[in-house]
Design a protein around this motif. Structure first.
Motif, PDB file in Angstrom:
ATOM      1  N   ALA A 119       0.812  -1.218   0.000  1.00  0.00           N
ATOM      2  CA  ALA A 119       0.000   0.000   0.000  1.00  0.00           C
ATOM      3  C   ALA A 119       0.847   1.270   0.000  1.00  0.00           C
ATOM      4  O   ALA A 119       0.394   2.319   0.455  1.00  0.00           O
ATOM      5  CB  ALA A 119      -0.961   0.007   1.195  1.00  0.00           C
ATOM      6  N   GLY A 120       2.046   1.186  -0.527  1.00  0.00           N
ATOM      7  CA  GLY A 120       2.911   2.364  -0.568  1.00  0.00           C
ATOM      8  C   GLY A 120       3.359   2.842   0.797  1.00  0.00           C
ATOM      9  O   GLY A 120       3.743   4.005   0.955  1.00  0.00           O
ATOM     10  N   ILE A 121       3.319   1.958   1.787  1.00  0.00           N
ATOM     11  CA  ILE A 121       3.696   2.332   3.155  1.00  0.00           C
ATOM     12  C   ILE A 121       5.087   1.788   3.461  1.00  0.00           C
ATOM     13  O   ILE A 121       5.379   0.619   3.196  1.00  0.00           O
ATOM     14  CB  ILE A 121       2.669   1.805   4.170  1.00  0.00           C
ATOM     15  CG1 ILE A 121       1.310   2.474   3.938  1.00  0.00           C
ATOM     16  CG2 ILE A 121       3.136   2.034   5.603  1.00  0.00           C
ATOM     17  CD1 ILE A 121       0.204   1.983   4.849  1.00  0.00           C
ATOM     18  N   ASP A 122       5.937   2.653   3.997  1.00  0.00           N
ATOM     19  CA  ASP A 122       7.284   2.236   4.396  1.00  0.00           C
ATOM     20  C   ASP A 122       7.674   2.969   5.675  1.00  0.00           C
ATOM     21  O   ASP A 122       6.887   3.744   6.227  1.00  0.00           O
ATOM     22  CB  ASP A 122       8.298   2.503   3.274  1.00  0.00           C
ATOM     23  CG  ASP A 122       8.290   3.950   2.805  1.00  0.00           C
ATOM     24  OD1 ASP A 122       8.033   4.850   3.641  1.00  0.00           O
ATOM     25  OD2 ASP A 122       8.543   4.198   1.615  1.00  0.00           O
ATOM     26  N   ASP A 123       8.892   2.729   6.131  1.00  0.00           N
ATOM     27  CA  ASP A 123       9.340   3.328   7.397  1.00  0.00           C
ATOM     28  C   ASP A 123       9.308   4.845   7.360  1.00  0.00           C
ATOM     29  O   ASP A 123       9.117   5.497   8.394  1.00  0.00           O
ATOM     30  CB  ASP A 123      10.765   2.867   7.733  1.00  0.00           C
ATOM     31  CG  ASP A 123      10.807   1.428   8.227  1.00  0.00           C
ATOM     32  OD1 ASP A 123       9.739   0.886   8.584  1.00  0.00           O
ATOM     33  OD2 ASP A 123      11.908   0.838   8.242  1.00  0.00           O
ATOM     34  N   ALA A 124       9.485   5.423   6.176  1.00  0.00           N
ATOM     35  CA  ALA A 124       9.557   6.880   6.072  1.00  0.00           C
ATOM     36  C   ALA A 124       8.191   7.539   6.222  1.00  0.00           C
ATOM     37  O   ALA A 124       8.086   8.661   6.714  1.00  0.00           O
ATOM     38  CB  ALA A 124      10.187   7.289   4.741  1.00  0.00           C
ATOM     39  N   ASN A 125       7.111   6.853   5.795  1.00  0.00           N
ATOM     40  CA  ASN A 125       5.800   7.510   5.806  1.00  0.00           C
ATOM     41  C   ASN A 125       4.748   6.803   6.645  1.00  0.00           C
ATOM     42  O   ASN A 125       3.583   7.214   6.650  1.00  0.00           O
ATOM     43  CB  ASN A 125       5.273   7.668   4.371  1.00  0.00           C
ATOM     44  CG  ASN A 125       4.944   6.324   3.707  1.00  0.00           C
ATOM     45  OD1 ASN A 125       4.880   5.276   4.355  1.00  0.00           O
ATOM     46  ND2 ASN A 125       4.734   6.340   2.408  1.00  0.00           N
ATOM     47  N   VAL A 126       5.137   5.733   7.370  1.00  0.00           N
ATOM     48  CA  VAL A 126       4.134   4.908   8.037  1.00  0.00           C
ATOM     49  C   VAL A 126       3.309   5.697   9.056  1.00  0.00           C
ATOM     50  O   VAL A 126       2.084   5.497   9.165  1.00  0.00           O
ATOM     51  CB  VAL A 126       4.791   3.673   8.699  1.00  0.00           C
ATOM     52  CG1 VAL A 126       5.812   4.070   9.751  1.00  0.00           C
ATOM     53  CG2 VAL A 126       3.739   2.762   9.315  1.00  0.00           C
ATOM     54  N   TYR A 127       3.935   6.622   9.779  1.00  0.00           N
ATOM     55  CA  TYR A 127       3.182   7.353  10.802  1.00  0.00           C
ATOM     56  C   TYR A 127       2.146   8.287  10.159  1.00  0.00           C
ATOM     57  O   TYR A 127       0.992   8.349  10.599  1.00  0.00           O
ATOM     58  CB  TYR A 127       4.142   8.123  11.707  1.00  0.00           C
ATOM     59  CG  TYR A 127       4.972   7.211  12.561  1.00  0.00           C
ATOM     60  CD1 TYR A 127       4.479   6.717  13.766  1.00  0.00           C
ATOM     61  CD2 TYR A 127       6.241   6.806  12.153  1.00  0.00           C
ATOM     62  CE1 TYR A 127       5.233   5.848  14.550  1.00  0.00           C
ATOM     63  CE2 TYR A 127       6.994   5.939  12.933  1.00  0.00           C
ATOM     64  CZ  TYR A 127       6.486   5.470  14.122  1.00  0.00           C
ATOM     65  OH  TYR A 127       7.222   4.600  14.897  1.00  0.00           O
ATOM     66  N   ASP A 128       2.563   8.994   9.114  1.00  0.00           N
ATOM     67  CA  ASP A 128       1.626   9.892   8.439  1.00  0.00           C
ATOM     68  C   ASP A 128       0.522   9.113   7.740  1.00  0.00           C
ATOM     69  O   ASP A 128      -0.663   9.472   7.815  1.00  0.00           O
ATOM     70  CB  ASP A 128       2.375  10.760   7.425  1.00  0.00           C
ATOM     71  CG  ASP A 128       3.391  11.674   8.084  1.00  0.00           C
ATOM     72  OD1 ASP A 128       3.220  11.969   9.284  1.00  0.00           O
ATOM     73  OD2 ASP A 128       4.350  12.080   7.403  1.00  0.00           O
ATOM     74  N   ARG A 129       0.897   8.031   7.041  1.00  0.00           N
ATOM     75  CA  ARG A 129      -0.105   7.242   6.333  1.00  0.00           C
ATOM     76  C   ARG A 129      -1.075   6.598   7.315  1.00  0.00           C
ATOM     77  O   ARG A 129      -2.289   6.539   7.065  1.00  0.00           O
ATOM     78  CB  ARG A 129       0.591   6.163   5.501  1.00  0.00           C
ATOM     79  CG  ARG A 129       1.299   6.696   4.276  1.00  0.00           C
ATOM     80  CD  ARG A 129       0.329   6.900   3.107  1.00  0.00           C
ATOM     81  NE  ARG A 129       0.006   5.636   2.468  1.00  0.00           N
ATOM     82  CZ  ARG A 129      -1.222   5.273   2.098  1.00  0.00           C
ATOM     83  NH1 ARG A 129      -2.253   6.063   2.377  1.00  0.00           N
ATOM     84  NH2 ARG A 129      -1.436   4.135   1.483  1.00  0.00           N
ATOM     85  N   CYS A 130      -0.558   6.118   8.434  1.00  0.00           N
ATOM     86  CA  CYS A 130      -1.428   5.471   9.420  1.00  0.00           C
ATOM     87  C   CYS A 130      -2.452   6.451   9.962  1.00  0.00           C
ATOM     88  O   CYS A 130      -3.645   6.133  10.040  1.00  0.00           O
ATOM     89  CB  CYS A 130      -0.587   4.898  10.562  1.00  0.00           C
ATOM     90  SG  CYS A 130      -1.571   4.148  11.879  1.00  0.00           S
ATOM     91  N   GLU A 131      -2.009   7.645  10.343  1.00  0.00           N
ATOM     92  CA  GLU A 131      -2.948   8.632  10.881  1.00  0.00           C
ATOM     93  C   GLU A 131      -3.982   9.023   9.842  1.00  0.00           C
ATOM     94  O   GLU A 131      -5.172   9.189  10.152  1.00  0.00           O
ATOM     95  CB  GLU A 131      -2.181   9.861  11.376  1.00  0.00           C
ATOM     96  CG  GLU A 131      -1.411   9.629  12.669  1.00  0.00           C
ATOM     97  CD  GLU A 131      -2.296   9.078  13.782  1.00  0.00           C
ATOM     98  OE1 GLU A 131      -3.337   9.696  14.079  1.00  0.00           O
ATOM     99  OE2 GLU A 131      -1.951   8.024  14.343  1.00  0.00           O
TER     100      GLU A 131
END
Length: 786
Positions: A119-131
């Protein structure tokens, strides 16, 4: 279980005498809502000691304690608590329930999409994408139920499997466990992306009552719930692992976390606050790091790039309120909708359009003022920097005299420009409103800059000018250096307000707990520790504090400990490392000091097996590695680098024949690293690793400690430096069968002079025999010969 019989839950057959004494002391003082400060050398069994005391109290029906919270700053120690918990559970009497325990981890560690790179989620964006995904999932429940959203995802997966394609490929697997969902996130018919794992959690969550009712598996019989177990159990049931962690949190008897889980205001407010009350027994491990870590957590900083983004966010919120909309019907309709959203949020939060505009102007002008000050500083200190800024060092630009408390230059500038207290004091509220508006108005999952910027500006205004120090930090950005963009191409610049005396913040948080243990192998002098950590303040408020010191219990004949009486390894004596030293009248004496240290280092480095050399800085480590290069032994040098490089270096050191590893005592290889067995035969420390006393921040801390504790040099600089040295030499002897040598090179370790540090060496100070440099080879030869 009787009131004071903790032996049934102790994880081994018999406690060491130190453990028995320590457990009794911890239980006794905790029953009085107090704390035990404990220094125990390696082998004391501090982890089992603290766990036994805490769990005994939580299971005592006459006690008010309901849980144990363990805080540590070192990952290896976190693993040690997990190991001891498993040992404790394995050895419980048959009729005892297992101790339910959990280790707190971040979203990046448990998000199914991040773990499987979906889903295009990685360590760099996981917090922003999750919220963002959570917000949209909650928003969709205004139109439909969370159960329908989860069911839609399950049906999409089933539909894909029934379509004749490879059914196995349509199941998302997490750590080898199949989930009921397709491999990526799901969208509604209207194209709104959401998270089915979070939707299932919301569907299971009771409207009122205990969030643990949303947990679809029995966690009470699991004992220690490790990260992989939590992910597999949660994902296989289609629910969110991170949310499960929060739901289980209130029912775990033992919760293991990092210092920031208790002392970072943001983390406490959003996640762990429910654990911080008088029914919690707290264990602060590696407590010698408590003061510096909390100082950093309760200090504030905002970067130049964040200020830029905050200004842009304010502009995006203001724009719909100023455009006329005469660009077509669609544009007009979109503007009207945006205006309505913005005005409704402003009205609800009592924030005016003028406040938005003023804060935007303030941030714009503030960035210009910071840039002017940076350029003026570089012009004065580094002439010619504009031609080649890539050689610039890290810098601190103080905004007041570090040794004279007073109003800082940025605050004075703002007042002169007409920016009143209202701009500072309202910045946090205005920034939070901007963040909420953009989260609702924009589809992009992004971490907003305005809320954090507003929080820092508010802290800048609220905090005093006595115990807090304000400066501009310039940190080199080596990875993205761009000389064509001036100082911004090579520096990450930040405004920082440092809490120089974090003892009040530590005491306030510790005071929230019912009692506990603060422990380390290098806590002495305990009186100094209790002063700077705020424990002394708690004691004066009626919370009792007990002290315990336990020496190394392993056979003395297995180790040799030397404090070598050589000239002090200070800049005045040694000068710069030869590669950068200038030739002047003092060069001969500087070379004499270095020659003496070089000879001593060679003697210790020739010990059979691996040898660790700790130097005050990475520059001095490079010098030491050069000195040792002529040995018939491989020499490895540690440099300031990332975790991966450090792990590779450590693995190389442990592999094959004996080597020498040279590092800075400010690095990560001298604390919390496991050198058990034959991994280390000797450790030698050069000098007392006091931080740069010329640094504006260090001078401000020392001044604040002078005022608070009477001797800032001792409490803020000397004692922490000796703890660094003791941590390094403490790597050598880790078990009863291990053999090794520990050497401290510097007259301050050997003599009882005006600047001696022998008193800070803890319970083992008498073991460190003062010897002359001429006698060191004989002592080493005698020990290894025996």
């Amino acid at each position: 279980m009787t009131r004071d019989d903790w032996r049934d839950i102790f994880g081994h057959d018999e406690p060491y005498p130190e453990q028995e004494d320590g457990i009794d002391a911890a239980v006794s003082v905790a029953r009085q809502s107090g704390f035990l400060s404990l220094e125990g050398a390696c082998g004391t069994g501090k982890t089992m000691l603290a766990l036994t005391a805490g769990i005994h109290l939580t299971r005592d029906p006459d006690s008010d304690y309901e849980r144990v919270v363990v805080l540590t700053s070192v990952k290896q120690q976190l693993r040690q608590f997990e190991t001891d918990l498993q040992t404790l559970n394995e050895n419980l009497p048959a009729d005892y329930d297992p101790v339910t325990a959990m280790t707190l981890v971040g979203k990046a560690d448990v998000c199914p999409y991040n773990i499987e790179s979906r889903a295009g989620i990685d360590d760099a964006n996981v917090y922003d994408r999750c919220e963002g995904l959570r917000d949209r999932t909650r928003g969709l429940t205004d139109e439909t139920t969370a159960g329908s959203l989860a069911g839609r995802a399950r049906s999409q997966q089933v539909g894909l499997a029934d379509s004749g394609s490879d059914a196995t490929a349509q199941f998302m697997e997490v750590l080898g466990e199949p989930t009921p969902y397709p491999p990526d996130t799901v969208e509604t018919d209207g194209g709104v992306e959401y998270c089915p794992f979070y939707a299932q959690y919301l569907d299971d969550l009771p409207e009122e009552g205990d969030p643990a009712e949303a947990v679809p598996f029995d966690f009470t019989d699991e004992g220690l719930i490790e990260r992989d177990d939590l992910v597999r159990l949660s994902a296989s049931h289609g629910t969110c692992p991170h949310s499960m962690m929060g739901a289980i949190l209130g029912h775990a008897e033992v919760v293991i976390g990092n210092y920031y889980h208790a002392f970072d205001p943001t983390t406490v407010g959003s996640f762990t606050g429910a654990l911080l009350d008088d029914s919690t027994f707290v264990v602060c491990d590696e407590a010698h790091m408590l003061e510096p870590r909390v100082r950093d957590l309760v200090s504030e900083r905002v970067g130049d790039a964040t200020l830029r983004d905050a200004e842009s966010e304010l502009a995006r919120v203001l724009q719909p309120l100023t455009l006329d909309g005469q660009r077509g019907e669609r544009t007009t309709a979109g503007l009207s909708e945006a205006r309505d959203l913005i005005r409704a949020e402003l009205e609800e939060s009592d924030v005016s359009v003028d406040e938005l505009a003023t804060l935007r102007e303030f941030i714009r002008d503030l960035r210009e003022e910071i840039a002017d000050r940076i350029e003026s500083h570089l012009d004065a200190e580094h002439r010619g920097w504009r031609a080649d800024p890539t050689d610039l060092p890290d810098e601190e630009i103080p905004l007041r005299d570090p040794e004279q408390p007073g109003v800082d230059a940025i605050t004075e500038w703002a007042e002169s420009e007409g920016y009143t207290d209202a701009v500072w004091s309202r910045a946090e509220t205005v920034g939070a409103v901007v963040g909420r508006i953009l989260d609702e108005a924009e589809d992009e999952d992004a971490r907003r800059a305005a809320p954090g910027t507003g929080r820092v500006l508010g802290a800048w205004y609220r905090n005093d000018h006595t115990d807090h120090f304000r400066e501009i930090e310039l940190e080199r950005s080596y990875a993205d250096a761009d000389a064509t963009n001036g100082w911004r191409g090579v520096y990450n610049a930040a405004l920082a307000v440092h809490n120089c005396v974090p003892g009040d913040a530590i005491a306030e948080r510790l005071g929230d707990f019912g009692g506990g243990v603060l422990m380390s192998a290098t806590l002495a002098p305990l009186d100094v520790f209790e002063e700077v950590s705020g424990l002394a303040d708690l004691e004066s408020d009626g919370r009792p504090v007990e002290q315990r010191e336990y020496e190394l219990a392993f056979p003395e004949e297995n180790r040799a400990s030397f404090a070598v009486d050589v000239p002090k390894f200070t800049h005045d004596n040694r000068g710069y490392p030869p590669a950068t030293a200038s030739v002047d009248a003092g060069a001969e004496s500087e070379n004499d000091t270095r020659r003496i240290y070089a000879n001593a280092l060679r003697e210790v480095a020739q010990s059979p097996g691996n040898v660790l050399v700790g130097m005050p800085s990475y520059a001095e480590a490079e010098w030491a590695a050069g000195v040792l290069d002529s040995l018939n032994k491989e020499v490895l040098i540690d440099e300031s680098s990332g975790d991966d490089a450090t792990e590779r270096l450590k693995a190389e050191f442990f592999r094959g024949d004996g080597k020498v590893l040279v590092t800075s005592l400010r690095g990560t290889l001298t604390e919390g690293v496991d050198y058990r067995g034959d991994r280390l035969a000797a450790a030698v420390v050069c000098g007392v690793p006091i931080v740069n006393t010329a640094s504006p921040r260090t001078r401000a801390v020392r001044t604040a400690y002078d005022r608070e504790f009477g001797d800032g040099f001792e409490t803020a600089l000397t004692v922490p430096a000796v703890r660094k040295a003791r941590q390094a030499i403490g790597r050598v002897i880790r078990g009863p069968e291990e053999v090794g040598v520990r050497v401290l090179l510097d007259a301050r370790y050997a003599r009882d002079s005006w600047d001696s540090v022998r008193a800070y060496l803890g319970p083992e100070r008498e073991e460190f025999q003062p010897v002359s440099p001429d006698m060191l080879p004989f002592g080493l030869e005698q020990f290894w010969g025996e």
